[in-house]
Write a protein that holds these residues in place. Structure first.
Motif, PDB file in Angstrom:
ATOM      1  N   ARG A  47     -28.016 -18.394   5.623  1.00  0.00           N
ATOM      2  CA  ARG A  47     -26.586 -18.268   5.356  1.00  0.00           C
ATOM      3  C   ARG A  47     -26.120 -16.815   5.432  1.00  0.00           C
ATOM      4  O   ARG A  47     -26.398 -16.127   6.393  1.00  0.00           O
ATOM      5  CB  ARG A  47     -26.252 -18.949   4.038  1.00  0.00           C
ATOM      6  N   SER A  48     -25.454 -16.330   4.427  1.00  0.00           N
ATOM      7  CA  SER A  48     -24.820 -15.010   4.494  1.00  0.00           C
ATOM      8  C   SER A  48     -25.798 -13.846   4.601  1.00  0.00           C
ATOM      9  O   SER A  48     -25.418 -12.769   5.038  1.00  0.00           O
ATOM     10  CB  SER A  48     -23.923 -14.812   3.276  1.00  0.00           C
ATOM     11  N   SER A  49     -27.038 -14.059   4.240  1.00  0.00           N
ATOM     12  CA  SER A  49     -27.990 -12.955   4.290  1.00  0.00           C
ATOM     13  C   SER A  49     -28.265 -12.494   5.720  1.00  0.00           C
ATOM     14  O   SER A  49     -28.792 -11.409   5.926  1.00  0.00           O
ATOM     15  CB  SER A  49     -29.300 -13.337   3.599  1.00  0.00           C
ATOM     16  N   CYS A  50     -27.910 -13.283   6.702  1.00  0.00           N
ATOM     17  CA  CYS A  50     -28.156 -12.909   8.099  1.00  0.00           C
ATOM     18  C   CYS A  50     -26.922 -12.390   8.820  1.00  0.00           C
ATOM     19  O   CYS A  50     -26.975 -12.132  10.014  1.00  0.00           O
ATOM     20  CB  CYS A  50     -28.711 -14.107   8.871  1.00  0.00           C
ATOM     21  N   LYS A  51     -25.803 -12.220   8.120  1.00  0.00           N
ATOM     22  CA  LYS A  51     -24.591 -11.774   8.798  1.00  0.00           C
ATOM     23  C   LYS A  51     -24.794 -10.450   9.520  1.00  0.00           C
ATOM     24  O   LYS A  51     -24.289 -10.257  10.628  1.00  0.00           O
ATOM     25  CB  LYS A  51     -23.433 -11.659   7.806  1.00  0.00           C
ATOM     26  N   ILE A  52     -25.523  -9.544   8.926  1.00  0.00           N
ATOM     27  CA  ILE A  52     -25.742  -8.245   9.576  1.00  0.00           C
ATOM     28  C   ILE A  52     -26.530  -8.428  10.869  1.00  0.00           C
ATOM     29  O   ILE A  52     -26.267  -7.749  11.865  1.00  0.00           O
ATOM     30  CB  ILE A  52     -26.408  -7.245   8.618  1.00  0.00           C
ATOM     31  N   LEU A  53     -27.465  -9.367  10.892  1.00  0.00           N
ATOM     32  CA  LEU A  53     -28.224  -9.636  12.118  1.00  0.00           C
ATOM     33  C   LEU A  53     -27.351 -10.335  13.151  1.00  0.00           C
ATOM     34  O   LEU A  53     -27.457 -10.063  14.348  1.00  0.00           O
ATOM     35  CB  LEU A  53     -29.454 -10.485  11.808  1.00  0.00           C
ATOM     36  N   GLN A  54     -26.465 -11.214  12.679  1.00  0.00           N
ATOM     37  CA  GLN A  54     -25.573 -11.913  13.594  1.00  0.00           C
ATOM     38  C   GLN A  54     -24.568 -10.956  14.227  1.00  0.00           C
ATOM     39  O   GLN A  54     -24.052 -11.215  15.307  1.00  0.00           O
ATOM     40  CB  GLN A  54     -24.851 -13.042  12.861  1.00  0.00           C
ATOM     41  N   ALA A  55     -24.282  -9.844  13.552  1.00  0.00           N
ATOM     42  CA  ALA A  55     -23.324  -8.865  14.074  1.00  0.00           C
ATOM     43  C   ALA A  55     -23.967  -7.905  15.080  1.00  0.00           C
ATOM     44  O   ALA A  55     -23.244  -7.215  15.801  1.00  0.00           O
ATOM     45  CB  ALA A  55     -22.704  -8.081  12.923  1.00  0.00           C
ATOM     46  N   LEU A  56     -25.283  -7.850  15.134  1.00  0.00           N
ATOM     47  CA  LEU A  56     -25.944  -6.925  16.059  1.00  0.00           C
ATOM     48  C   LEU A  56     -25.490  -7.093  17.517  1.00  0.00           C
ATOM     49  O   LEU A  56     -25.205  -6.099  18.181  1.00  0.00           O
ATOM     50  CB  LEU A  56     -27.466  -7.046  15.955  1.00  0.00           C
ATOM     51  N   PRO A  57     -25.416  -8.313  18.050  1.00  0.00           N
ATOM     52  CA  PRO A  57     -24.969  -8.444  19.446  1.00  0.00           C
ATOM     53  C   PRO A  57     -23.537  -7.947  19.663  1.00  0.00           C
ATOM     54  O   PRO A  57     -23.192  -7.521  20.765  1.00  0.00           O
ATOM     55  CB  PRO A  57     -25.064  -9.955  19.712  1.00  0.00           C
ATOM     56  N   LEU A  58     -22.717  -8.000  18.641  1.00  0.00           N
ATOM     57  CA  LEU A  58     -21.355  -7.490  18.736  1.00  0.00           C
ATOM     58  C   LEU A  58     -21.371  -6.009  19.097  1.00  0.00           C
ATOM     59  O   LEU A  58     -20.585  -5.548  19.925  1.00  0.00           O
ATOM     60  CB  LEU A  58     -20.635  -7.709  17.399  1.00  0.00           C
ATOM     61  N   HIS A  73     -13.916  -3.190  10.620  1.00  0.00           N
ATOM     62  CA  HIS A  73     -14.175  -4.460  11.292  1.00  0.00           C
ATOM     63  C   HIS A  73     -15.655  -4.834  11.187  1.00  0.00           C
ATOM     64  O   HIS A  73     -15.994  -5.981  10.898  1.00  0.00           O
ATOM     65  CB  HIS A  73     -13.802  -4.373  12.781  1.00  0.00           C
ATOM     66  N   LEU A  74     -16.505  -3.850  11.461  1.00  0.00           N
ATOM     67  CA  LEU A  74     -17.952  -4.126  11.432  1.00  0.00           C
ATOM     68  C   LEU A  74     -18.418  -4.492  10.031  1.00  0.00           C
ATOM     69  O   LEU A  74     -19.263  -5.376   9.865  1.00  0.00           O
ATOM     70  CB  LEU A  74     -18.727  -2.936  11.984  1.00  0.00           C
ATOM     71  N   ALA A  75     -17.867  -3.833   9.019  1.00  0.00           N
ATOM     72  CA  ALA A  75     -18.224  -4.183   7.639  1.00  0.00           C
ATOM     73  C   ALA A  75     -17.818  -5.621   7.345  1.00  0.00           C
ATOM     74  O   ALA A  75     -18.569  -6.376   6.719  1.00  0.00           O
ATOM     75  CB  ALA A  75     -17.552  -3.229   6.660  1.00  0.00           C
ATOM     76  N   LEU A  76     -16.656  -6.015   7.811  1.00  0.00           N
ATOM     77  CA  LEU A  76     -16.178  -7.380   7.586  1.00  0.00           C
ATOM     78  C   LEU A  76     -17.040  -8.396   8.338  1.00  0.00           C
ATOM     79  O   LEU A  76     -17.282  -9.496   7.848  1.00  0.00           O
ATOM     80  CB  LEU A  76     -14.715  -7.480   8.021  1.00  0.00           C
ATOM     81  N   ALA A  77     -17.524  -8.020   9.513  1.00  0.00           N
ATOM     82  CA  ALA A  77     -18.381  -8.917  10.296  1.00  0.00           C
ATOM     83  C   ALA A  77     -19.755  -9.086   9.647  1.00  0.00           C
ATOM     84  O   ALA A  77     -20.424 -10.093   9.874  1.00  0.00           O
ATOM     85  CB  ALA A  77     -18.549  -8.387  11.718  1.00  0.00           C
ATOM     86  N   CYS A  78     -20.161  -8.116   8.845  1.00  0.00           N
ATOM     87  CA  CYS A  78     -21.510  -8.110   8.261  1.00  0.00           C
ATOM     88  C   CYS A  78     -21.563  -8.623   6.827  1.00  0.00           C
ATOM     89  O   CYS A  78     -22.645  -8.675   6.242  1.00  0.00           O
ATOM     90  CB  CYS A  78     -22.068  -6.688   8.266  1.00  0.00           C
ATOM     91  N   ALA A  79     -20.427  -8.981   6.255  1.00  0.00           N
ATOM     92  CA  ALA A  79     -20.430  -9.300   4.830  1.00  0.00           C
ATOM     93  C   ALA A  79     -19.526 -10.488   4.515  1.00  0.00           C
ATOM     94  O   ALA A  79     -18.655 -10.851   5.302  1.00  0.00           O
ATOM     95  CB  ALA A  79     -19.947  -8.082   4.030  1.00  0.00           C
ATOM     96  N   SER A  80     -19.726 -11.049   3.366  1.00  0.00           N
ATOM     97  CA  SER A  80     -18.798 -12.035   2.835  1.00  0.00           C
ATOM     98  C   SER A  80     -17.675 -11.279   2.140  1.00  0.00           C
ATOM     99  O   SER A  80     -17.857 -10.156   1.693  1.00  0.00           O
ATOM    100  CB  SER A  80     -19.501 -12.940   1.823  1.00  0.00           C
ATOM    101  N   HIS A  81     -16.516 -11.904   2.059  1.00  0.00           N
ATOM    102  CA  HIS A  81     -15.410 -11.270   1.345  1.00  0.00           C
ATOM    103  C   HIS A  81     -14.776 -12.253   0.375  1.00  0.00           C
ATOM    104  O   HIS A  81     -15.119 -13.426   0.340  1.00  0.00           O
ATOM    105  CB  HIS A  81     -14.392 -10.674   2.321  1.00  0.00           C
ATOM    106  N   GLN A  82     -13.845 -11.759  -0.405  1.00  0.00           N
ATOM    107  CA  GLN A  82     -13.243 -12.539  -1.479  1.00  0.00           C
ATOM    108  C   GLN A  82     -11.883 -13.134  -1.113  1.00  0.00           C
ATOM    109  O   GLN A  82     -11.231 -13.735  -1.954  1.00  0.00           O
ATOM    110  CB  GLN A  82     -13.082 -11.653  -2.730  1.00  0.00           C
ATOM    111  N   GLY A  83     -11.421 -12.911   0.106  1.00  0.00           N
ATOM    112  CA  GLY A  83     -10.111 -13.408   0.494  1.00  0.00           C
ATOM    113  C   GLY A  83      -8.977 -12.551  -0.017  1.00  0.00           C
ATOM    114  O   GLY A  83      -7.825 -12.970  -0.014  1.00  0.00           O
TER     115      GLY A  83
END
Length: 141
Positions: A47-58, A73-83
């Protein structure tokens, strides 16, 4: 199948407060396992623990640079947020730059966990949207 192995211990003085178990693997570029703890074949739902890895190709593909993405933008792509508005507004702007809308997301709607954003929706009789979803930054990426 091997069971999860203790990976981390948290001590409070002389007392073991908690122990976290899991599976971990170190591989080389060919995918050969160099070292493993627990079961290296165990399927996990990271789940969310891999967001940073999922953002690597970006970044590695050049898409981030081509679209003028900032560290925000990159921080938002790598993390969960609170809305919160700071997150939701950036997601909406990003979607606009891509020529997309909230309807283009495949993540579900999610009520903001940010109290102010949540209260604002209630006060204005609005519903939560997909861009409030804590994963919307990853989906933009």
């Amino acid at each position: 199948m091997l069971t999860a192995t203790p990976l981390i211990e948290v001590w409070r003085g002389k007392f073991l407060e908690s122990q976290h178990r899991g599976h971990a693997v170190i591989c080389n570029f060919e995918g050969e396992i160099l070292e493993a703890w627990g079961d290296p074949e165990h399927v996990i739902l990271p789940r969310s623990s891999c967001k940073i890895l999922q953002a690597l190709p970006l970044v590695s593909s050049g898409a981030a640079a081509a679209h003028g993405l900032t560290t925000r933008h990159l921080a938002l792509a790598c993390a969960s947020h609170q809305g919160a508005e700071i997150h939701s507004q950036l997601v909406l702007e990003w979607l606009g730059q891509l020529g997309k809308t909230d309807a283009d997301f495949r993540c579900g709607t999610q009520w903001p966990r940010d109290r102010l954003a949540s209260n604002d929706l209630v006060k204005t009789d609005q519903s939560a949207c997909r861009y409030h979803n804590n994963c919307s930054g990853k989906h933009c990426g």
